[in-house]
Design an enzyme around this catalytic site. Structure first.
Site, PDB file in Angstrom:
ATOM      1  N   SER A  45       0.806  -1.220   0.000  1.00 20.08           N
ATOM      2  CA  SER A  45       0.000   0.000   0.000  1.00 20.08           C
ATOM      3  C   SER A  45       0.840   1.273   0.000  1.00 20.08           C
ATOM      4  CB  SER A  45      -0.905   0.000   1.235  1.00 20.08           C
ATOM      5  OG  SER A  45      -0.123  -0.296   2.377  1.00 20.08           O
ATOM      6  N   THR A 149      -1.715   3.528   4.342  1.00 17.21           N
ATOM      7  CA  THR A 149      -0.796   4.636   4.112  1.00 17.21           C
ATOM      8  C   THR A 149       0.164   4.757   5.284  1.00 17.21           C
ATOM      9  OG1 THR A 149      -2.467   5.848   2.924  1.00 17.21           O
ATOM     10  CG2 THR A 149      -0.790   7.181   4.000  1.00 17.21           C
ATOM     11  N   THR A 167       1.635   7.031  -0.017  1.00 16.23           N
ATOM     12  CA  THR A 167       0.746   5.881  -0.251  1.00 16.23           C
ATOM     13  C   THR A 167       0.674   5.521  -1.725  1.00 16.23           C
ATOM     14  OG1 THR A 167      -1.485   5.051   0.249  1.00 16.23           O
ATOM     15  CG2 THR A 167      -1.346   7.259  -0.652  1.00 16.23           C
ATOM     16  N   ARG A 177      -7.524   8.524  -9.934  1.00 16.92           N
ATOM     17  CA  ARG A 177      -8.029   8.822  -8.579  1.00 16.92           C
ATOM     18  C   ARG A 177      -6.887   9.246  -7.649  1.00 16.92           C
ATOM     19  NH1 ARG A 177      -6.966   6.850  -3.091  1.00 16.92           N
ATOM     20  NH2 ARG A 177      -8.889   7.095  -1.914  1.00 16.92           N
ATOM     21  N   THR A 200      -5.265   7.688   7.714  1.00 15.97           N
ATOM     22  CA  THR A 200      -5.184   6.516   6.846  1.00 15.97           C
ATOM     23  C   THR A 200      -6.590   5.954   6.687  1.00 15.97           C
ATOM     24  OG1 THR A 200      -4.137   4.342   6.540  1.00 15.97           O
ATOM     25  CG2 THR A 200      -4.570   5.015   8.808  1.00 15.97           C
ATOM     26  N   GLY A 201      -6.794   5.203   5.623  1.00 19.11           N
ATOM     27  CA  GLY A 201      -8.126   4.659   5.359  1.00 19.11           C
ATOM     28  C   GLY A 201      -8.752   5.308   4.147  1.00 19.11           C
TER      29      GLY A 201
HETATM   30  N1  ASP Z   1      -5.780   7.154   2.630  1.00 21.87           N
HETATM   31  C1  ASP Z   1      -5.270   6.478   1.467  1.00 21.87           C
HETATM   32  C2  ASP Z   1      -6.055   6.842   0.253  1.00 21.87           C
HETATM   33  O1  ASP Z   1      -7.243   7.027   0.332  1.00 21.87           O
HETATM   34  C3  ASP Z   1      -5.230   5.009   1.570  1.00 21.87           C
HETATM   35  C4  ASP Z   1      -5.190   4.424   2.930  1.00 21.87           C
HETATM   36  O2  ASP Z   1      -4.517   4.880   3.830  1.00 21.87           O
HETATM   37  O3  ASP Z   1      -5.887   3.451   3.145  1.00 21.87           O
HETATM   38  O4  ASP Z   1      -5.472   6.874  -0.810  1.00 21.87           O
END
Ligand code: ASP
Length: 285
Positions: A45, A149, A167, A177, A200-201
């Site tokens: 990731s 991330t 990330t 995107r 993150t997320g």
């Molecule tokens: N926040 C990151 C994104 O949306 C990915 C992640 O941390 O899960 O690209």
């Protein structure tokens, strides 16, 4: 003090703390720290080894911010191992903040960042497997289970704060995107008077509440890092009352070296490294 998201933050924090002990600035420490994750092909990731978009291209997002509110960012960067260092170069070598896509790649090459294939055998196999069930690019993945991330926040010996966030984003995303991670105020924010925060997320949900900026402002108004992260999660939840599976996690560090984290659901871990401790913590949710 150094804090960062997820278990791979442990190795990254170690390098950042070694730099801080050598007298480095928080900016140097966070850059060196997250470069560890970017270069690790086992992390699917971030950086090399990151899962690609729906067309099989690995596109990276990153940003960095220092104690003087100087910042730099790149998005949709391809074939470049260290987006965080390109983001720093945008900050230090241009009058701008944010470069994207092929022009950001051109900028990196002009500065001598070499071309590197980031798609590992394993990531390619995962993409091919996903693609079997999703023959058209529009069938992008709706499941952001590959969320991880690295966001890192540090405070140096002078008491200055910096942060970095990098990330490969949402696995098998719609080409083009960009999530929250390279967006100052969403995936990362630093205010040297107050503190710093990272996320993150599911990036779309972090952008919708200006997550990192919100947390720093809440801390300015007296919230502890934990309380500020909890309030940010409450707002994400308010926007998504029926999405029980939604994952977003926040991590904050204030000027006094106090830290806190909170997430929409279980499973969020973060690494904490001080002069005396180096441990993995589990966030509440
Ligand atoms: N926040 C990151 C994104 O949306 C990915 C992640 O941390 O899960 O690209």
């Amino acid at each position: 003090m150094v804090v960062s998201t997820w278990d791979f933050g442990m190795a990254a924090n170690q390098v950042a703390m070694d730099r801080l002990k050598d007298g480095a600035s928080a900016m140097d420490a966070v850059e060196a720290g997250v470069r560890v994750s970017e270069a690790d092909p086992r992390i699917t990731s971030v950086g090399k080894g990151g899962f690609p978009d729906a067309e099989g291209d690995v596109t990276l997002d990153a940003c960095i911010m220092d104690h003087q509110a100087r910042c730099g960012a790149v998005a949709a960067l391809e074939n470049t191992l260290h987006p965080i260092s390109v983001a720093r170069a945008v900050m230090e070598r241009t009058p701008h903040i944010f470069l994207v896509g092929q022009k950001a790649v051109d900028f990196a090459r002009r500065l001598g960042f070499p071309k590197e294939d980031l798609l590992t055998h394993e990531a390619r196999a995962a993409w091919k497997e996903w693609r079997k069930g999703n023959p058209r690019w529009r069938d992008f993945s709706t499941d952001i289970s590959n969320h991880d991330t690295i966001g890192m926040l540090a405070i140096d010996a002078r008491g200055n704060l910096s942060g970095a966030c990098t990330t490969s984003g949402w696995a098998f995303k719609v080409p083009g995107r960009v999530g929250d991670s390279p967006i100052i105020g969403a995936g990362l924010f630093v205010d040297n008077e107050v503190g710093a925060a990272t996320a993150t997320g599911t990036g779309e949900e972090v952008i919708r509440i200006s997550g990192a900026f919100l947390i720093v402002e809440l801390m300015r108004n007296g919230y502890s890092p934990l309380q500020a992260c909890q309030e940010a999660v409450r707002r994400v939840r308010k926007n998504n009352p029926n999405r029980k599976d939604l994952f977003v996690g926040f991590l904050a560090l204030n000027k006094q070296g106090e830290f806190g984290a909170w997430a929409t659901k279980s499973g969020f871990e973060y690494a904490v490294t001080s002069l005396t401790e180096h441990r993995l913590e589990t966030s509440g949710y």
